[in-house]
Design a protein around this motif. Structure first.
Motif, mmCIF file in Angstrom:
data_model
loop_
_atom_site.group_PDB
_atom_site.id
_atom_site.type_symbol
_atom_site.label_atom_id
_atom_site.label_comp_id
_atom_site.label_asym_id
_atom_site.label_seq_id
_atom_site.Cartn_x
_atom_site.Cartn_y
_atom_site.Cartn_z
ATOM 1 N N ASN A 35 0.805 -1.209 0.000
ATOM 2 C CA ASN A 35 0.000 0.000 0.000
ATOM 3 C C ASN A 35 0.844 1.267 0.000
ATOM 4 O OD1 ASN A 35 -2.443 -1.341 -0.014
ATOM 5 N ND2 ASN A 35 -2.532 -1.483 2.228
ATOM 6 N N VAL A 36 2.101 1.188 0.505
ATOM 7 C CA VAL A 36 2.931 2.394 0.555
ATOM 8 C C VAL A 36 3.247 2.902 -0.844
ATOM 9 C CG1 VAL A 36 3.985 1.808 2.756
ATOM 10 C CG2 VAL A 36 5.073 1.027 0.643
ATOM 11 N N LEU A 37 3.022 2.080 -1.862
ATOM 12 C CA LEU A 37 3.304 2.495 -3.229
ATOM 13 C C LEU A 37 2.056 2.978 -3.956
ATOM 14 C CD1 LEU A 37 5.869 -0.251 -4.232
ATOM 15 C CD2 LEU A 37 6.309 2.107 -3.574
ATOM 16 N N LYS A 38 0.950 3.185 -3.241
ATOM 17 C CA LYS A 38 -0.233 3.704 -3.906
ATOM 18 C C LYS A 38 0.071 5.099 -4.439
ATOM 19 C CE LYS A 38 -2.690 5.848 -0.023
ATOM 20 N NZ LYS A 38 -3.962 5.874 0.727
ATOM 21 N N GLY A 39 -0.612 5.465 -5.497
ATOM 22 C CA GLY A 39 -0.305 6.702 -6.187
ATOM 23 C C GLY A 39 0.472 6.469 -7.460
ATOM 24 N N HIS A 40 0.965 5.243 -7.635
ATOM 25 C CA HIS A 40 1.692 4.876 -8.851
ATOM 26 C C HIS A 40 0.747 4.174 -9.816
ATOM 27 C CE1 HIS A 40 5.788 5.526 -7.134
ATOM 28 N NE2 HIS A 40 5.094 5.400 -6.028
ATOM 29 N N GLN A 41 0.742 4.611 -11.053
ATOM 30 C CA GLN A 41 -0.034 3.949 -12.090
ATOM 31 C C GLN A 41 0.907 3.476 -13.192
ATOM 32 O OE1 GLN A 41 -4.073 5.178 -12.965
ATOM 33 N NE2 GLN A 41 -3.673 7.119 -11.945
ATOM 34 N N HIS A 42 0.652 2.275 -13.676
ATOM 35 C CA HIS A 42 1.532 1.646 -14.646
ATOM 36 C C HIS A 42 0.780 1.209 -15.887
ATOM 37 C CE1 HIS A 42 3.625 1.065 -10.785
ATOM 38 N NE2 HIS A 42 4.732 1.109 -11.498
ATOM 39 N N ALA A 43 1.490 1.183 -16.994
ATOM 40 C CA ALA A 43 1.026 0.536 -18.225
ATOM 41 C C ALA A 43 2.259 -0.129 -18.814
ATOM 42 C CB ALA A 43 0.429 1.556 -19.188
ATOM 43 N N VAL A 44 2.407 -1.432 -18.569
ATOM 44 C CA VAL A 44 3.661 -2.115 -18.864
ATOM 45 C C VAL A 44 3.423 -3.481 -19.492
ATOM 46 C CG1 VAL A 44 4.791 -0.973 -16.913
ATOM 47 C CG2 VAL A 44 3.843 -3.245 -16.595
ATOM 48 N N ALA A 45 4.477 -3.977 -20.134
ATOM 49 C CA ALA A 45 4.558 -5.379 -20.551
ATOM 50 C C ALA A 45 5.500 -6.074 -19.590
ATOM 51 C CB ALA A 45 5.085 -5.481 -21.980
ATOM 52 N N ALA A 46 5.158 -7.289 -19.191
ATOM 53 C CA ALA A 46 5.952 -8.032 -18.215
ATOM 54 C C ALA A 46 6.214 -9.441 -18.709
ATOM 55 C CB ALA A 46 5.219 -8.077 -16.869
ATOM 56 N N ALA A 47 7.408 -9.948 -18.396
ATOM 57 C CA ALA A 47 7.783 -11.311 -18.771
ATOM 58 C C ALA A 47 8.518 -11.963 -17.621
ATOM 59 C CB ALA A 47 8.657 -11.307 -20.022
ATOM 60 N N GLN A 48 8.140 -13.189 -17.300
ATOM 61 C CA GLN A 48 8.854 -14.004 -16.328
ATOM 62 C C GLN A 48 9.814 -14.906 -17.090
ATOM 63 O OE1 GLN A 48 8.263 -13.688 -12.916
ATOM 64 N NE2 GLN A 48 6.920 -12.000 -13.523
ATOM 65 N N ASP A 49 11.069 -14.866 -16.733
ATOM 66 C CA ASP A 49 12.062 -15.615 -17.496
ATOM 67 C C ASP A 49 13.254 -15.908 -16.600
ATOM 68 O OD1 ASP A 49 13.271 -16.852 -19.669
ATOM 69 O OD2 ASP A 49 12.652 -15.269 -21.046
ATOM 70 N N ASN A 50 13.270 -17.063 -15.956
ATOM 71 C CA ASN A 50 14.335 -17.405 -15.032
ATOM 72 C C ASN A 50 15.673 -17.538 -15.747
ATOM 73 O OD1 ASN A 50 12.757 -17.499 -12.676
ATOM 74 N ND2 ASN A 50 12.065 -19.572 -13.170
#
Length: 285
Positions: A35-50
């Motif tokens: 919750n401490v990061l509220k106020g941030h808005q994102h529009a992103v692409a994400a990838a999980q890749d070990n």
């Protein structure tokens, strides 16, 4: 006003501005974001890749309008390992941002950031403790220009962060030039490899959902080339130290009526996204 001029993939330095550390503002759009990061808005692409060791992308350069001096807008990548829930999230971040409260103006500036404990107490912007700059011809925190224009000329530049297999340090490259490195010893999870990557935009405002601070060009991604901001040729560094396209890319938008993101692939642009938006509008919130 002196500027660090950017044309195509080249950067020249005209001067540096002493950076200031602004902790705990950047974030990754994750299901366990605190919750401490509220106020941030994102529009992103994400990838999980070990077991990947970096990323490279080409960033479309804009100068979004900032509604309040303590708002910011940026376009960046995140290289990360660990998690919020375990308080061991490690990130390496780089891109451009407009942030009047930190820089004293509304110029578009090159920035970097890092943390090793989920933004709790470690990490900071630009040339603070941690990053070792080896190239004094590029100003971290310096102004970038020229900016792209709506319906007109577009300007892009490349940023890359990758783990040197010999030293273990994470190197930064801007416009094809090595700039410096984050020592492996400042990290915990990222001492080995990265496990997730994000590319896209972020807006911070105490009035999130009410702010008219723009993301990217200030236009939604469906407007396309020269109107919406893009990031193209999004690549990851695999275990053989080779650049390749990310797999399993997911799109994440905090509130798609305020800021949104679309993904695609093409022969010239590889994996790419259009992203951004105007913030407050008749449909937001």
């Amino acid at each position: 006003m002196a500027k660090d001029v950017l044309r195509a993939s080249s950067i020249s330095m005209y001067g540096k501005k002493r950076p200031r550390s602004i902790p705990n503002l950047n974030s990754i759009n994750s299901p366990d974001t605190p919750n401490v990061l509220k106020g941030h808005q994102h529009a992103v692409a994400a990838a999980q890749d070990n077991k990947c060791y970096g990323t490279k992308a080409s960033f479309n350069l804009w100068q979004p309008t900032i509604a309040r001096s303590n708002d910011f807008s940026l376009s960046q990548f995140w290289v990360s390992a660990g998690s919020y829930s375990g308080n061991d999230l490690n990130t390496i971040e780089a891109g451009w941002q407009v942030y009047p409260a930190m820089y004293g103006d509304s110029n578009t500036r090159l920035f970097i950031y890092w943390t090793r404990d989920a933004y709790k107490s470690t990490g900071c912007y630009n040339l603070c403790s941690g990053f070792v700059q080896t190239n004094n011809q590029i100003a971290i925190g310096g102004t970038l220009s020229p900016d792209s224009t709506y319906g007109g000329t577009q300007y892009d530049f490349d940023i890359m962060a990758w783990k040197d297999p010999q030293s273990g340090n994470w190197w930064l490259q801007v416009g094809g030039n090595d700039v410096g490195y984050w020592p492996s010893t400042i990290f915990t999870s990222l001492q080995n490899s990265a496990s997730s990557f994000e590319w896209g935009g972020e807006v911070f405002s105490p009035d999130a959902g009410q702010t008219s601070t723009q993301m990217g060009s200030g236009h939604f991604p469906n407007e396309g080339f020269a109107k919406a901001s893009h990031i193209k040729n999004m690549l990851v560094v695999d275990s053989s130290n080779t650049l390749r396209s990310p797999s399993g890319v997911n799109l994440l938008a905090t509130d798609s009526k305020c800021y949104n993101v679309q993904c695609g692939t093409s022969g010239n642009w590889g994996t790419y996204i259009y992203f951004g938006g105007p913030g407050k509008n008749p449909n937001c919130p």
